[in-house]
Design a protein around this motif. Structure first.
Motif, PDB file in Angstrom:
ATOM      1  N   SER A 113       0.802  -1.219   0.000  1.00 48.55           N
ATOM      2  CA  SER A 113       0.000   0.000   0.000  1.00 48.55           C
ATOM      3  C   SER A 113       0.839   1.275   0.000  1.00 48.55           C
ATOM      4  O   SER A 113       0.321   2.353  -0.300  1.00 48.55           O
ATOM      5  CB  SER A 113      -0.937   0.006   1.211  1.00 48.55           C
TER       6      SER A 113
ATOM      7  N   GLU B 134      -6.205   7.126   3.930  1.00 50.31           N
ATOM      8  CA  GLU B 134      -6.028   5.792   4.515  1.00 50.31           C
ATOM      9  C   GLU B 134      -4.650   5.585   5.138  1.00 50.31           C
ATOM     10  O   GLU B 134      -4.411   4.540   5.750  1.00 50.31           O
ATOM     11  CB  GLU B 134      -6.306   4.702   3.472  1.00 50.31           C
ATOM     12  N   ASP B 135      -3.765   6.539   4.987  1.00 50.49           N
ATOM     13  CA  ASP B 135      -2.479   6.482   5.680  1.00 50.49           C
ATOM     14  C   ASP B 135      -2.583   6.989   7.121  1.00 50.49           C
ATOM     15  O   ASP B 135      -1.613   6.910   7.882  1.00 50.49           O
ATOM     16  CB  ASP B 135      -1.429   7.309   4.942  1.00 50.49           C
TER      17      ASP B 135
END
Length: 115
Positions: free
Chosen positions: A62, A88-89
């Motif tokens: 990812s 999403e980090d």
């Protein structure tokens, strides 16, 4: 005794960059691997990136191509350059020395990616 202290977290907009630092004290020169993990709310802690003292590096799928881990063979500071950040980090990022099962951990630094 090994101590790890992270810094560099914060709030950043999507697409932005941050650089995390991990300052290590104690006898770390033979400890391998060195790496970064993260834990998002409600999720398990996961490996982000790590390197061994022999020079091999691994990244989570990812983050590959967006994040870069660095720190020399005798370094007592490990960095994580994070580019093109995504919501999403968002997570608490932890520095690790010696691997995720038996290694040493820092206290964590919060990274929030939000507009």
């Amino acid at each position: 005794q090994v101590q790890l202290v992270e810094s560099g977290g914060g709030l950043v907009q999507p697409g932005g960059s941050l650089r995390l630092s991990c300052a290590a004290s104690g006898n770390i020169f033979k400890i391998s691997p060195m790496g970064w993990y993260r834990q998002a709310p409600g999720k398990q802690r996961e490996l982000v990136a790590a390197f061994t003292r022999t020079g091999s590096t691994t990244y989570a799928d990812s983050v590959r191509g967006r994040f870069t881990i660095s720190g020399g063979s005798a370094a007592n500071t490990v960095y994580l350059q994070m580019n093109s950040l995504k919501p999403e980090d968002t997570a608490v990022y932890y520095c690790n020395a010696g691997g995720g099962v038996v290694g040493y951990w820092g206290q964590g630094t919060q990274v929030t990616v939000s507009s």
